[in-house]
Design an enzyme around this catalytic site. Structure first.
Site, PDB file in Angstrom:
ATOM      1  N   GLU A 124    -104.325 -26.497 -16.588  1.00 48.28           N
ATOM      2  CA  GLU A 124    -103.799 -27.796 -16.141  1.00 48.28           C
ATOM      3  C   GLU A 124    -103.090 -28.508 -17.284  1.00 48.28           C
ATOM      4  O   GLU A 124    -103.653 -28.681 -18.378  1.00 48.28           O
ATOM      5  CB  GLU A 124    -104.953 -28.657 -15.597  1.00 48.28           C
ATOM      6  CG  GLU A 124    -104.489 -30.054 -15.177  1.00 48.28           C
ATOM      7  CD  GLU A 124    -105.446 -30.809 -14.276  1.00 48.28           C
ATOM      8  OE1 GLU A 124    -106.482 -30.251 -13.867  1.00 48.28           O
ATOM      9  OE2 GLU A 124    -105.142 -31.982 -13.979  1.00 48.28           O
ATOM     10  N   ASP A 139    -113.086 -31.411  -7.156  1.00 46.61           N
ATOM     11  CA  ASP A 139    -113.786 -32.690  -7.344  1.00 46.61           C
ATOM     12  C   ASP A 139    -112.771 -33.829  -7.428  1.00 46.61           C
ATOM     13  O   ASP A 139    -113.153 -34.995  -7.570  1.00 46.61           O
ATOM     14  CB  ASP A 139    -114.735 -32.647  -8.547  1.00 46.61           C
ATOM     15  CG  ASP A 139    -114.019 -32.502  -9.872  1.00 46.61           C
ATOM     16  OD1 ASP A 139    -112.804 -32.191  -9.879  1.00 46.61           O
ATOM     17  OD2 ASP A 139    -114.671 -32.685 -10.919  1.00 46.61           O
ATOM     18  N   SER A 140    -111.471 -33.495  -7.264  1.00 40.69           N
ATOM     19  CA  SER A 140    -110.449 -34.524  -7.069  1.00 40.69           C
ATOM     20  C   SER A 140    -110.773 -35.349  -5.826  1.00 40.69           C
ATOM     21  O   SER A 140    -110.172 -36.398  -5.602  1.00 40.69           O
ATOM     22  CB  SER A 140    -109.064 -33.896  -6.942  1.00 40.69           C
ATOM     23  OG  SER A 140    -109.068 -32.849  -5.992  1.00 40.69           O
ATOM     24  N   GLU A 196    -115.010 -26.817 -15.559  1.00 38.52           N
ATOM     25  CA  GLU A 196    -114.088 -27.130 -16.640  1.00 38.52           C
ATOM     26  C   GLU A 196    -114.715 -26.821 -17.998  1.00 38.52           C
ATOM     27  O   GLU A 196    -115.910 -27.044 -18.194  1.00 38.52           O
ATOM     28  CB  GLU A 196    -113.732 -28.628 -16.587  1.00 38.52           C
ATOM     29  CG  GLU A 196    -113.029 -29.029 -15.303  1.00 38.52           C
ATOM     30  CD  GLU A 196    -112.789 -30.532 -15.206  1.00 38.52           C
ATOM     31  OE1 GLU A 196    -113.008 -31.262 -16.201  1.00 38.52           O
ATOM     32  OE2 GLU A 196    -112.379 -30.970 -14.112  1.00 38.52           O
TER      33      GLU A 196
HETATM   34  O1  KIV Z   1    -110.284 -31.073  -8.570  1.00 37.10           O
HETATM   35  C1  KIV Z   1    -109.165 -30.553  -8.380  1.00 37.10           C
HETATM   36  O2  KIV Z   1    -108.464 -30.818  -7.422  1.00 37.10           O
HETATM   37  C2  KIV Z   1    -108.712 -29.578  -9.384  1.00 37.10           C
HETATM   38  C3  KIV Z   1    -107.281 -29.143  -9.319  1.00 37.10           C
HETATM   39  C4  KIV Z   1    -106.410 -30.239  -9.742  1.00 37.10           C
HETATM   40  C5  KIV Z   1    -107.049 -27.909 -10.094  1.00 37.10           C
HETATM   41  O3  KIV Z   1    -109.450 -29.194 -10.231  1.00 37.10           O
END
Ligand code: KIV
Length: 260
Positions: A178, A42-43, A111
């Site tokens: 993380e 979700d980044s 998460e």
């Molecule tokens: O959303 C993402 O890219 C992530 C990674 C940073 C682990 O959760």
């Protein structure tokens, strides 16, 4: 790549590689270069949508990008993130996880720890593979008071350890750690029989993940210390991916400079 193979990697000590992808072309390139696991993170809220955080990413966004990435992949294991507010209770978690699996994901990631007991348990009962995510949780950036290292003091470290043990007991099969001290990530990785994948969590995790746009130097803004630009010294994108894989496999990345 299968979940059983990832477990064998853990047992044999072979490090697991993971990159984020959001479209078919990058996914195909990562897959062809031999990246073990690809995460539709979700980044994408930051790197694709230009948001300040990941909180505005929707299930529809995740399904669209998961479908695109799935079309580019032949061998890598595809993990898809469950976005903010998409797993607030067990029933909602199950419906949304099934939507991501139908979109092409082989595993879903979300998460948080023991507060999501019901969500972990319903996915375990329904045989949906889950990747946990502890330490810094970008979806809780407001509660956490910013993007800060987690588990630095004894109480914080114990909370992460207890969450990790609970997640493993509830059938979680991979765990992302993380932004936690390298020593804590090492301790957790040794305690668990499931593989850990670190980002800013030191070299002793069972694998490493980076946001692909960060490791290709596409982002020009603030970069956390755990990011390394692999494009700079490796010619082209394929060179960067190959260097990323090799640095992880031979444990040259992350160095102390990229760890806490
Ligand atoms: O959303 C993402 O890219 C992530 C990674 C940073 C682990 O959760």
């Amino acid at each position: 790549m299968t979940l059983s193979e990832l477990k064998i990697f853990k047992q044999t000590g072979e490090k697991i590689t993971c990159l984020t992808a959001y479209d078919a072309s990058f996914a195909q390139l990562f897959d062809e270069c031999g990246v073990d696991t690809i995460l539709v993170g979700d980044s994408l809220g930051n790197v694709i949508q230009g948001g300040e955080n990941t909180l505005s990413v929707t299930m529809e966004d995740m399904i669209y990008h998961t479908q695109s990435v799935a079309k580019g992949i032949q061998d890598s294991l595809l993990i898809a993130d469950m976005p903010y507010q998409s797993y607030t209770n067990a029933e909602q978690t199950l419906v949304n996880a099934q939507r991501l699996i139908n979109a092409g994901a082989q595993m879903v990631k979300f998460e948080g720890g023991r507060e999501h007991k019901n969500s972990f348990e319903i996915l375990q009962v329904n045989n949906i593979p889950v990747c946990g995510h502890l330490g810094l949780q970008p979806q809780s950036v407001i509660e956490m008071g910013g993007y800060k290292i987690q588990g630095k003091d004894e109480v914080g470290a114990k909370r992460i350890i207890d969450d990790a043990l609970a997640l493993e007991a509830w059938g979680v099969q991979v765990l992302v750690l993380e932004c936690v001290p390298a020593s804590l990530a090492k301790q957790i990785s040794q305690m668990l029989s499931i593989p850990t994948i670190g980002i800013g969590a030191g070299v002793d995790c069972d694998g490493q993940v980076l946001v692909s746009y960060d490791m290709l130097g596409i982002n020009t803004g603030y970069m956390p210390k755990f990011v390394k630009n692999f494009l700079k010294d490796n010619g082209d994108i394929k060179g960067a991916i190959t260097a990323f894989i090799s640095a992880i496999k031979i444990q040259e990345f992350p160095t102390d400079q990229h760890s806490y």
